[in-house]
Design an enzyme around this catalytic site. Structure first.
Site, mmCIF file in Angstrom:
data_model
loop_
_atom_site.group_PDB
_atom_site.id
_atom_site.type_symbol
_atom_site.label_atom_id
_atom_site.label_comp_id
_atom_site.label_asym_id
_atom_site.label_seq_id
_atom_site.Cartn_x
_atom_site.Cartn_y
_atom_site.Cartn_z
ATOM 1 N N GLU A 66 39.280 49.338 38.640
ATOM 2 C CA GLU A 66 40.006 49.919 39.732
ATOM 3 C C GLU A 66 40.711 49.278 40.538
ATOM 4 O OE1 GLU A 66 38.250 53.467 43.301
ATOM 5 O OE2 GLU A 66 36.834 52.201 41.768
ATOM 6 N N SER A 82 48.803 32.342 34.625
ATOM 7 C CA SER A 82 49.399 33.527 35.126
ATOM 8 C C SER A 82 49.030 33.846 36.453
ATOM 9 C CB SER A 82 48.709 34.431 34.098
ATOM 10 O OG SER A 82 49.366 35.471 33.956
ATOM 11 N N HIS A 99 51.713 33.072 25.625
ATOM 12 C CA HIS A 99 51.421 33.298 27.128
ATOM 13 C C HIS A 99 50.026 32.471 27.276
ATOM 14 C CE1 HIS A 99 50.995 34.675 31.168
ATOM 15 N NE2 HIS A 99 49.914 35.446 30.831
#
Length: 304
Positions: free
Chosen positions: A222, A126, A281
């Site tokens: 963040e 990924s 996945h």
């Protein structure tokens, strides 16, 4: 204990060329022209083979621990040394406000330089797969061959739920002083309303850590949130990587579709595309033995 690798036939010094890494022209209007690499946490599983080592790069919200059992088996089956690596803002690696593929590629290049490795096999899942692609396109001389697990060089926002994962994790609220078992149960309950699959919740909860009685996420949410659109996209490249490449998808996943084939062929003209049956996945977690077989078979192929 983390340590550098002992000298061998594939350990050679190469010039440090990554302290001033320019972004592709397409991105210069949106980001700084210079990327500063950060040190990465890694684990080495020693093998006896003089062939280039295997370097595992995990996906978003993952860590080097995702591949430890597979790494040990690959050492036994191939004899090669295997490294598992934490990406920036993940695991035990350094945090940074920047979260681009150019930056993550620079981090891995710095690690290879620190370990005096002039060639390796990159295996990325990924986000780690996109990082591996970028590094191979930027510095093909460093990459003997490339394995991209359930990812292609294309936009993936249409097939992912990562935006919802980030929002759900940021909304978790655990009172200070909770014991770890209770904190984990509370976090799981709070994630359940958004994330129904127990396996995915358990995967995300591997990022829950305690510090001085306070629970927090070790992944830098963040930075991930601020750069999520960039993480789900792929930089613009024109010159292809001509080495052997394997794009290994899950048959139940949509991350490598026939729509991606032209771009894979353009950037990776020697690529093979395979699908692991009954895998989603997280191919390596769903079908670990078939994953190992595919990787080992690919390593035995002679370059074209």
């Amino acid at each position: 204990m983390l340590r550098a690798l002992a000298a061998s036939k594939w350990v050679q010094p190469w010039p440090l060329r990554l302290c001033l890494i320019s972004l592709p022209k397409k991105r210069r209007a949106f980001a700084s022209n210079v990327i500063t690499p950060v040190p990465l946490s890694y684990t080495v599983f020693d093998g006896s083979s003089p062939q280039p080592p295997l370097v595992f790069l995990h996906g978003l919200f993952g860590s080097k621990a995702n591949f430890q059992s597979l790494a040990k088996k690959l050492v036994l089956q191939t004899g090669r040394t295997v490294l598992t690596v934490d990406a920036r803002n993940h695991g035990s690696s350094s945090h940074s406000s920047m979260m681009s593929y150019e930056a993550m590629s620079a981090d891995v290049q710095l690690l290879l330089h620190q370990l005096h490795l002039n060639r390796c096999v990159l295996i990325g899942h990924s986000m780690g797969g996109k990082t591996a692609m970028v590094l191979s396109l930027q510095r093909p001389e460093l990459v003997e061959r490339l394995v991209c697990v359930d990812i292609s060089p294309s936009e993936t926002s249409a097939v992912t739920s990562f935006q919802a994962f980030v929002a759900a994790m940021r909304a978790v609220d655990i009172p200070q002083g909770f014991p770890r078992s209770a904190a984990r149960r509370l976090a799981e309950e709070q994630l359940r309303s958004t994330i129904q699959e127990p396996a995915i919740r358990n995967f995300l909860l591997t990022n829950l850590v305690s510090s001085e009685g306070k629970f927090m996420w070790r992944v830098n949410l963040e930075a991930v949130s601020n750069h999520l659109n960039e993480i789900l996209s792929f930089p613009d490249f024109q010159k292809p990587y001509s080495g052997p490449a394997l794009f290994l998808g899950g048959s139940k996943s949509e991350y490598i579709s026939s729509n991606d084939y032209p771009e894979i062929e353009r950037l990776f003209p020697e690529a093979e595309i395979q699908y692991v049956p009954d895998a989603g996945h997280w191919v390596h977690a769903d079908q670990p033995q078939q994953f190992l077989t595919a990787v080992c078979n690919f390593l035995e192929l002679s370059p074209r």
